[in-house]
Write a protein that holds these residues in place. Structure first.
Motif, PDB file in Angstrom:
ATOM      1  N   TRP A   1      10.774  34.098  20.202  1.00  7.24           N
ATOM      2  CA  TRP A   1      10.936  35.481  19.809  1.00  7.24           C
ATOM      3  C   TRP A   1      10.841  35.549  18.288  1.00  7.24           C
ATOM      4  CZ3 TRP A   1      11.942  39.586  23.125  1.00  7.24           C
ATOM      5  CH2 TRP A   1      12.199  39.254  24.451  1.00  7.24           C
TER       6      TRP A   1
ATOM      7  N   ARG B   1      10.633  30.231  26.576  1.00  7.61           N
ATOM      8  CA  ARG B   1      11.271  29.459  25.495  1.00  7.61           C
ATOM      9  C   ARG B   1      11.189  27.962  25.763  1.00  7.61           C
ATOM     10  NH1 ARG B   1      14.423  30.121  21.109  1.00  7.61           N
ATOM     11  NH2 ARG B   1      16.165  28.702  20.784  1.00  7.61           N
TER      12      ARG B   1
ATOM     13  N   ALA C   1      12.088  34.914  30.076  1.00  2.00           N
ATOM     14  CA  ALA C   1      12.363  34.578  28.672  1.00  2.00           C
ATOM     15  C   ALA C   1      12.773  33.116  28.523  1.00  2.00           C
ATOM     16  CB  ALA C   1      13.455  35.499  28.122  1.00  2.00           C
TER      17      ALA C   1
ATOM     18  N   TYR D   1      18.126  42.343  18.924  1.00  2.00           N
ATOM     19  CA  TYR D   1      17.876  42.079  20.346  1.00  2.00           C
ATOM     20  C   TYR D   1      19.078  42.466  21.201  1.00  2.00           C
ATOM     21  CZ  TYR D   1      13.809  39.469  18.721  1.00  2.00           C
ATOM     22  OH  TYR D   1      12.634  39.105  18.138  1.00  2.00           O
TER      23      TYR D   1
END
Length: 160
Positions: free
Chosen positions: A120, A114, A110, A140
């Motif tokens: 997201w 990013r 993740a 989340y």
């Protein structure tokens, strides 16, 4: 006649024959300094090349993804097999270690995504100067907490 790189604009109409009257098929547009190349305006109108198209896209390459995927796969196998087949005393410890490695692989992936510019839903891109929506962050967080709680509960069930 000048020695500069630009077109000659100081010639008077009656002085000497110019290149444009002698060779009309080699005439370059007035916005370009080169005789053989077309003007940049003509190229951009046709949609040929922009400066931002030359720069490579920011994306994750296979050699960057390989250690992340291997660690997450190893962790998920360490989590799944002792829980499915093991009944000895080391099974809960191996399952928790697998859960830890899987979570670390997911977090690593993740953060890498990013950093390259992926995002997201509900969370702005890096450096956008916007705040993330609290509903998305809450959702989340609840999903992550539920997944961890179910995994820990499953590992605890092995002891009983």
């Amino acid at each position: 006649m000048s020695t500069g790189t630009g077109p000659e604009t100081d010639q008077l109409p009656g002085d000497a024959p110019s290149v444009t009257t002698a060779l009309p098929e080699l005439v370059a547009p007035t916005t370009s300094y080169a005789v053989a190349l077309p003007a940049l305006d003509a190229l951009t109108a046709a949609g040929v090349v922009h400066e931002r198209d030359i720069r490579p896209r920011r994306r994750l390459r296979w050699w960057q993804l390989l250690p992340i995927v291997l660690m997450a796969t190893l962790g998920s196998l360490m989590f799944a097999f002792p829980l499915a087949f093991g009944s000895d005393r080391a099974s809960p410890m191996i399952g928790m270690l697998g859960l830890l490695l899987t979570a670390a692989g997911v977090g690593w992936g993740a953060m890498a995504a990013r950093r390259v510019g992926y995002k997201w839903p509900g969370v702005p891109r890096r450096g956008a100067g916007q705040r993330a929506g609290w509903k998305a962050i809450l959702l989340y967080t609840l999903l992550a907490c539920a997944a961890v709680a179910l995994a820990v509960w499953r590992v605890v069930q092995l002891r009983g």
